[in-house]
Every structure is written in structure tokens, then in C-alpha cells.
Design a protein around this motif. Sequence first.
Motif, PDB file in Angstrom:
ATOM      1  N   CYS A 105     -54.134 -42.009  -2.741  1.00  0.00           N
ATOM      2  CA  CYS A 105     -54.309 -40.839  -3.602  1.00  0.00           C
ATOM      3  C   CYS A 105     -53.193 -39.850  -3.305  1.00  0.00           C
ATOM      4  CB  CYS A 105     -55.676 -40.191  -3.343  1.00  0.00           C
ATOM      5  SG  CYS A 105     -55.918 -38.649  -4.263  1.00  0.00           S
ATOM      6  N   PRO A 106     -52.449 -39.417  -4.338  1.00  0.00           N
ATOM      7  CA  PRO A 106     -51.332 -38.497  -4.094  1.00  0.00           C
ATOM      8  C   PRO A 106     -51.792 -37.103  -3.656  1.00  0.00           C
ATOM      9  CG  PRO A 106     -51.633 -38.863  -6.441  1.00  0.00           C
ATOM     10  CD  PRO A 106     -52.566 -39.787  -5.733  1.00  0.00           C
ATOM     11  N   LYS A 107     -53.062 -36.752  -3.920  1.00  0.00           N
ATOM     12  CA  LYS A 107     -53.550 -35.416  -3.560  1.00  0.00           C
ATOM     13  C   LYS A 107     -54.131 -35.359  -2.154  1.00  0.00           C
ATOM     14  CE  LYS A 107     -54.306 -33.856  -8.233  1.00  0.00           C
ATOM     15  NZ  LYS A 107     -55.204 -33.261  -9.195  1.00  0.00           N
TER      16      LYS A 107
END
Length: 121
Positions: A105-107
Motif C-alpha cells: 500500500c503506497p499510503k
Amino acid sequence: MTFQTEFEFTLPRGYVDKDGNLHKNGIMRLATAADEILPLKDPKVQANPAYLTVILLSRVITQLGDLEHISTNTIENLFASDLAFLQDFYNRINEDGTSKIRTTCPKCGEQFDIESEYPGE
């Protein structure tokens, strides 16, 4: 826990048979050593090493739509995008043992597995 040896797939475009029927859903099994070694003796592969992919896929795809038999002719007549999809799918299941892709997940940075989606699925 059972060991998974067959994996379902859906071609992005699909194979169109001689009667105009579209076949998109299939099953691919894990490759054996023989699947990878025996085609190397084939004269078509010796003349053109790229043909190895065609023979390999015809050996490991056990089902494609309603087709009774998957031949090298079937693989030769796939759309290029479907051939590329199947090559990638073959590599994933035979290297990783799964059709899922590990992603992050990039977040939040958490890692998880997803089923890959291709246009047309």
C-alpha cells in the motif's frame, strides 16, 4: 493444507475458434521438468527458440473455454495480448506457486496479496 497445482485464468481478449466462438476462461497447471525439457528437442524450437513458449503453453493449459484439446495451433492463433498474459501467468504460478501478486500500500506501507486484473476480466 493442499498443494495447488492448477490455476484458473481469464484471457484479456479471448481465443476465437474456427466457428467464431470466443473462449476466455481456462485452467493452467504447474509445469513439470518434462514440460520444459522435452520441447527443446522439437525441430521448431531448435530452428526458432521463441517457439518454446508455444509448446510449453500447449502442454500446461488444460482447459480453455469449451475446447476439447489445446494444441500448438491454438496457442499460435491467440491474440498477442493473450499470449503475453499467459507467459506472465505461467511465470507467476511456476516461480511463486500462486496467481496472486504481492504488493504494498503506497499510503500505509502494508504488504498484501491481490489477484491481478487485466482488461476484459
